[in-house]
Write an enzyme that holds these catalytic residues in place. Structure first.
Site, PDB file in Angstrom:
ATOM      1  N   HIS A  80       2.257 -13.621  -8.337  1.00  0.00           N
ATOM      2  CA  HIS A  80       2.580 -12.327  -7.418  1.00  0.00           C
ATOM      3  C   HIS A  80       2.285 -12.823  -6.102  1.00  0.00           C
ATOM      4  O   HIS A  80       1.425 -13.541  -5.932  1.00  0.00           O
ATOM      5  CB  HIS A  80       1.226 -11.493  -8.082  1.00  0.00           C
ATOM      6  N   ASP A 159      -2.094   3.038 -11.316  1.00  0.00           N
ATOM      7  CA  ASP A 159      -1.824   2.315  -9.854  1.00  0.00           C
ATOM      8  C   ASP A 159      -0.607   2.855  -9.123  1.00  0.00           C
ATOM      9  O   ASP A 159      -0.972   3.031  -7.911  1.00  0.00           O
ATOM     10  CB  ASP A 159      -1.366   0.668 -10.264  1.00  0.00           C
ATOM     11  N   ARG A 166      -3.477   5.471  -1.621  1.00  0.00           N
ATOM     12  CA  ARG A 166      -4.144   4.641  -0.643  1.00  0.00           C
ATOM     13  C   ARG A 166      -3.311   4.329   0.753  1.00  0.00           C
ATOM     14  O   ARG A 166      -3.677   4.255   1.868  1.00  0.00           O
ATOM     15  CB  ARG A 166      -4.119   3.182  -1.487  1.00  0.00           C
ATOM     16  N   SER A 181      -5.680  -3.403  -8.489  1.00  0.00           N
ATOM     17  CA  SER A 181      -4.339  -2.973  -8.450  1.00  0.00           C
ATOM     18  C   SER A 181      -3.412  -4.045  -8.994  1.00  0.00           C
ATOM     19  O   SER A 181      -2.496  -3.992  -9.750  1.00  0.00           O
ATOM     20  CB  SER A 181      -3.920  -2.458  -7.201  1.00  0.00           C
ATOM     21  N   LYS A 185      -1.462  -4.764 -13.012  1.00  0.00           N
ATOM     22  CA  LYS A 185      -0.176  -4.757 -13.328  1.00  0.00           C
ATOM     23  C   LYS A 185       0.328  -6.202 -13.832  1.00  0.00           C
ATOM     24  O   LYS A 185       1.286  -6.372 -14.658  1.00  0.00           O
ATOM     25  CB  LYS A 185       0.633  -4.638 -11.892  1.00  0.00           C
TER      26      LYS A 185
END
Ligand code: URA
Length: 422
Positions: A80, A159, A166, A181, A185
């Site tokens: 990620h 999320d 957010r 978050s 995921k």
């Protein structure tokens, strides 16, 4: 229990129980807690933080707010990135590690703001399908070891709803909110080996190194608590990664990198991330993993895997188009390049149409900027600094020049890989 008492308790900086956090998430998802109440709660977290225990609890609650993918494979690796300018790493990394027998079953996002998204970039390859059924996804991973889509099933709905809020309430840059978050995921997507490329610098979500280290330690702790091998690589995002910024241009640079002809920074970053993923997935030492990674990057196997992957998802690798109009912007002085502001370059690429301001904006995949230099290079007056590929939207020479700081003194070469936490 009610939301006002919970906000009040947070305001006094008292520790929240898992039940209280569960109450907030459940009732925000079912609409009982309103956006303005949730926004007050998130603002308190942004200001006062959460303890590690609270963040671990929050991640677990978010993770279980939707489906958790079970693809039936062991040892899936995932990477990620917290997002940067010119970050085409996944497009090189995914086929590279897949070519070594590491399973990649990955979900990626679209770009928003000044940073691009892998899914948009892959759509620069005509025909490339970024969504597919779960069965086809699993079959493809089984057959060729790699599949990548935009989203799959109802993963972490908490999320989706909280991130959207957010984004419009100035609470994106909170360390515990980012950690919960990202990790919810990653955990929901079924990977067992997770590598996070945490960008630090002007073009990144996190600018401050102390915050970045805190975030990295927290994400590694959450991953390990969930029995996932997790590593976090802190990387410099003060200048764009590689030279190309803009969707088609970035895919072309990624392909060149897979052919062994990539920019040095992108190539080195990919080798580091790929070595960590390969070492964790094949259970071999990092040094051995690095040798295998380099071998496949330079012997054509990684590029062959890319061709196989693109074909499996319906894409035509020869179809990538770039805008017909090109202008070259030259330096207005001689000297060493001290700074290329990644954030501002990202915004200029967006101004050309390469990125979105709002979620539903249409982007132009063919436009963007190709930089001719990196920080530390010497340039003569009138030497090209960048090529601009454009259609209807333009940027001025001055706008690009203002992203640069050119000085007489040679700057220190910036360190790309700042730290590795695992
Ligand atoms: N990326 C995410 O997925 N979540 C965040 O909160 C920040 C970056």
């Amino acid at each position: 229990m009610n939301i006002l008492d919970i906000i009040d308790k947070k305001e006094k900086n008292e520790k929240l129980t898992k039940k209280e956090l569960q109450y907030v998430i459940d009732n925000y998802l079912n609409g009982t807690i309103k956006d303005y109440q949730m926004s007050a709660f998130l603002t308190e977290i942004d200001l006062l933080g959460l303890s590690d225990e609270e963040t671990i609890d929050l991640t677990d609650i978010m993770l279980h707010s939707g489906k958790i993918l079970n693809l039936g494979f062991d040892n899936i690796a995932d990477k990620h990135s917290t997002g940067g300018v010119g970050d085409k790493t996944t497009i090189v990394l995914a086929p590279l590690v897949a070519s070594l027998g590491v399973k990649i079953a990955k979900m990626s996002g679209r770009g928003l703001g000044h940073t691009g998204g892998t899914i948009d970039k892959l759509e620069a390859i005509k025909g490339f399908q970024t969504s597919m059924s779960l069965d086809k996804f699993k079959n493809q991973v089984n057959q060729i070891g790699i599949a990548l889509v935009g989203s799959m099933g109802n993963l972490v709905p908490a999320d989706k709803k909280i991130y959207a809020l957010r984004d419009v309430t100035g609470t994106v840059d909170s360390v515990p909110l980012i950690a919960s978050s990202i990790m919810s995921k990653k955990l929901a997507s079924g990977a067992s080996n997770i590598v996070i490329d945490l960008k630090v610098g002007s073009g990144a979500l996190v600018n401050d190194l102390t915050d970045a280290k805190k975030l990295a330690h927290l994400m590694v702790k959450i991953g390990q608590k969930n029995n996932k091998k997790t590593a976090c690589v802190l990387t410099n995002m003060d200048e764009p990664l590689g030279y190309a910024v803009g969707n088609s241009l970035e895919v072309i640079e990624a392909i060149n990198t897979l052919k062994g002809n990539g920019p040095k920074d992108l190539t080195n970053l990919v080798i580091k991330l790929a070595s960590l993923m390969t070492s964790a997935s094949l259970n071999i030492a990092e040094k051995e993993a690095e040798e295998k990674v380099k071998e496949n990057l330079y012997n054509g196997k990684a590029y062959q895997k890319m061709l196989e992957w693109v074909k499996a998802q319906g894409g035509d690798i020869n179809s990538i188009q770039i805008a017909d109009n090109k202008k070259i912007i030259t330096s207005d002085k001689e000297g060493y390049i001290n700074k290329i502001d990644a954030l501002e370059i990202g915004k200029l690429a967006r101004k050309l149409g390469a990125g979105r301001l709002n979620k539903d904006d249409q982007i132009d995949l063919t436009v963007g900027i190709v930089l001719k230099h990196k920080v530390g290079d010497y340039v003569e007056k009138d030497e090209p600094l960048a090529e601009i590929y454009y259609n209807s939207k333009q940027i001025t020479n001055q706008e690009l020049l203002s992203c640069y700081n050119i000085t007489k003194e040679k700057p220190k070469t910036p360190k790309l890989i700042i730290d590795i936490i695992k």
